[in-house]
Enzyme design. Sequence first.
Site, PDB file in Angstrom:
ATOM      1  N   LYS A 201       0.868  -1.174   0.000  1.00 12.59           N
ATOM      2  CA  LYS A 201       0.000   0.000   0.000  1.00 12.59           C
ATOM      3  C   LYS A 201       0.906   1.225   0.000  1.00 12.59           C
ATOM      4  O   LYS A 201       1.965   1.212   0.616  1.00 12.59           O
ATOM      5  CB  LYS A 201      -0.864  -0.022   1.259  1.00 12.59           C
ATOM      6  CG  LYS A 201      -1.961   1.008   1.233  1.00 12.59           C
ATOM      7  CD  LYS A 201      -2.943   0.771   2.360  1.00 12.59           C
ATOM      8  CE  LYS A 201      -3.974   1.883   2.392  1.00 12.59           C
ATOM      9  NZ  LYS A 201      -4.704   2.052   1.124  1.00 12.59           N
ATOM     10  N   ARG A 292      24.859  -2.772   4.593  1.00 10.96           N
ATOM     11  CA  ARG A 292      26.166  -2.132   4.376  1.00 10.96           C
ATOM     12  C   ARG A 292      26.268  -0.900   5.268  1.00 10.96           C
ATOM     13  O   ARG A 292      25.300  -0.514   5.910  1.00 10.96           O
ATOM     14  CB  ARG A 292      26.266  -1.693   2.926  1.00 10.96           C
ATOM     15  CG  ARG A 292      25.101  -0.763   2.588  1.00 10.96           C
ATOM     16  CD  ARG A 292      25.198  -0.149   1.225  1.00 10.96           C
ATOM     17  NE  ARG A 292      23.902   0.267   0.733  1.00 10.96           N
ATOM     18  CZ  ARG A 292      23.305   1.413   0.993  1.00 10.96           C
ATOM     19  NH1 ARG A 292      23.892   2.304   1.763  1.00 10.96           N
ATOM     20  NH2 ARG A 292      22.114   1.699   0.522  1.00 10.96           N
TER      21      ARG A 292
HETATM   22  P1  ADP Z   1      15.108   1.703  -2.471  1.00  8.94           P
HETATM   23  O1  ADP Z   1      15.751   0.423  -2.047  1.00  8.94           O
HETATM   24  O2  ADP Z   1      14.963   1.811  -3.952  1.00  8.94           O
HETATM   25  O3  ADP Z   1      15.725   2.894  -1.828  1.00  8.94           O
HETATM   26  P2  ADP Z   1      12.944   1.651  -0.518  1.00  8.94           P
HETATM   27  O4  ADP Z   1      12.048   0.482  -0.363  1.00  8.94           O
HETATM   28  O5  ADP Z   1      13.996   1.853   0.521  1.00  8.94           O
HETATM   29  O6  ADP Z   1      13.589   1.600  -1.994  1.00  8.94           O
HETATM   30  O7  ADP Z   1      12.078   2.982  -0.626  1.00  8.94           O
HETATM   31  C1  ADP Z   1      12.641   4.221  -0.957  1.00  8.94           C
HETATM   32  C2  ADP Z   1      11.723   5.343  -0.538  1.00  8.94           C
HETATM   33  O8  ADP Z   1      10.435   5.188  -1.150  1.00  8.94           O
HETATM   34  C3  ADP Z   1      11.447   5.413   0.952  1.00  8.94           C
HETATM   35  O9  ADP Z   1      12.418   6.161   1.629  1.00  8.94           O
HETATM   36  C4  ADP Z   1      10.092   6.099   0.983  1.00  8.94           C
HETATM   37  O10 ADP Z   1      10.280   7.492   0.836  1.00  8.94           O
HETATM   38  C5  ADP Z   1       9.411   5.567  -0.252  1.00  8.94           C
HETATM   39  N1  ADP Z   1       8.556   4.385   0.041  1.00  8.94           N
HETATM   40  C6  ADP Z   1       8.922   3.088   0.070  1.00  8.94           C
HETATM   41  N2  ADP Z   1       7.878   2.291   0.361  1.00  8.94           N
HETATM   42  C7  ADP Z   1       6.819   3.098   0.539  1.00  8.94           C
HETATM   43  C8  ADP Z   1       5.424   2.888   0.837  1.00  8.94           C
HETATM   44  N3  ADP Z   1       4.919   1.680   1.011  1.00  8.94           N
HETATM   45  N4  ADP Z   1       4.620   3.976   0.911  1.00  8.94           N
HETATM   46  C9  ADP Z   1       5.107   5.209   0.706  1.00  8.94           C
HETATM   47  N5  ADP Z   1       6.381   5.473   0.420  1.00  8.94           N
HETATM   48  C10 ADP Z   1       7.234   4.440   0.323  1.00  8.94           C
END
Ligand code: ADP
Length: 463
Positions: A201, A292
């Site tokens: 979501k 990391r």
């Molecule tokens: P990546 O590994 O590409 O950095 P992440 O899963 O860590 O991807 O998500 C990166 C960013 O995307 C998060 O810091 C947040 O800002 C946004 N994000 C990730 N998942 C969600 C979610 N379910 N709802 C809203 N924003 C999200």
Amino acid sequence: MFKKILIANRGEIAMRIIRCCREMGIRSVLACSQEDLNAMPAQFANEIVCIGPAPAGQSYLNQNALVQAARSYGCEAIHPGYGFLSENAEFARLCEEAGVKFIGPSSRLISLMGDKQSARALMQKKGVPVVPGSDGILESAAQARKIARKIGYPVLLKASAGGGGRGMRIARNEAEVEKAFSEASAEAKAAFGDGSMYLEKLIHDPRHIEVQIIGDEYGHIVQLGERDCSMQRRNQKLLEEAPAPGLTRSQRGAIQAAALKAAKAAGYYSAGTVEFVMDQNGKFYFIEMNTRMQVEHCVTEMTTGIDLMQEQIQVADGRALSFKQSDVKVNGHAIECRINAEDPERAFAPCPGNVDFIHMPGGMGVRCESAMYSGAFVSPYYDSLIAKVIVHAPTRLRALRKMRAALEETTVDGIKTNLNFLYLMMFSPGFVTGRYDTSYLAKYSEAVLKWDRDSRKKVKRGD
Ligand code: ADP
């Protein structure tokens, strides 16, 4: 203790590792590209080995060349820094097979936690809250639609192998699912060789809060407090701070405990970060774990006084952590700004080139991590991060004022940077009050840029 380490990275993080090695009495061998033979890390490492031409694919990502270099230079370990091969399970395995210690967790742990869906499933099983979404890998866009109908739109289609914001698309309604699914999947397949997708979501304008953890191979694992990394542009962090402003004591305790539980569930060791999104009601959900040392680790070093890099190297050498959870005390407040060679006026496009002159700030509680000097060259081949300015003070307000003063003093001539932009962010209402989320920077940057533009026009006119 290791006698010699190969550094498979460049720029400021290579300097950070070289300095740490020097302090620990370890010799450093820098594996660098032809492009970086004259860069600062090459001047400071004890030895250098050129592993290939400028493009990262032929140098910093050349796994066999790096392992070969480590062996022929008599290095017992490889430090991957961040980015490049730092979260590559295959590379960690190659090191293990060659009898060279990969400074990080085992290849098994990288695979387990690096695959976002398997990490998510593990967290779910262990009772760490995850964002509502799919169970397991999605077989088709049709299955994604079925789940999205149940949990409600908008949803985020995420690649299990994704990273750095790649392999992720929003679907706001049923009609958008097909395209989001195939685009994200194709992007991940091209970048990471794996197009497996899952669904979450979309949390409306969340905060990004992450917890630093570190563990050894004897089952000791500790958390060193949280960082707020909500100041992001296109999912790229621009500044980070610790502690996260405005959390209640119980929220802080709960998120730290959840991170520790997550790390323990994985049987994790080495340095790592457990990332969460927090919704506007203060509910938080696990999104992923980074296996990391991160760019922003210095923020936590400043608030805890613990040298994470040193601990990470010691732990890789098979030693126990030098401290316990009860020794970790978070003192005061730290903020980090990332200075990038980029042009805010041209959608933050990278701006490589010659640095004619650079002056970094100093003083009590001011730390700079950089591989720049007057006359240095910012290569177009790599990341645009040229320096990190980190400040530490007893309170958030004092840290904020210190950062303003530090940025005022910083000078970079010859190339365009986001320095002014960062400085103006230090006066933005959301940052000053500590009330900002991941949507803030995008909403506020146009206003900040206009402010900067107008003030320059006034100066020209002499108003
Ligand atoms: P990546 O590994 O590409 O950095 P992440 O899963 O860590 O991807 O998500 C990166 C960013 O995307 C998060 O810091 C947040 O800002 C946004 N994000 C990730 N998942 C969600 C979610 N379910 N709802 C809203 N924003 C999200």
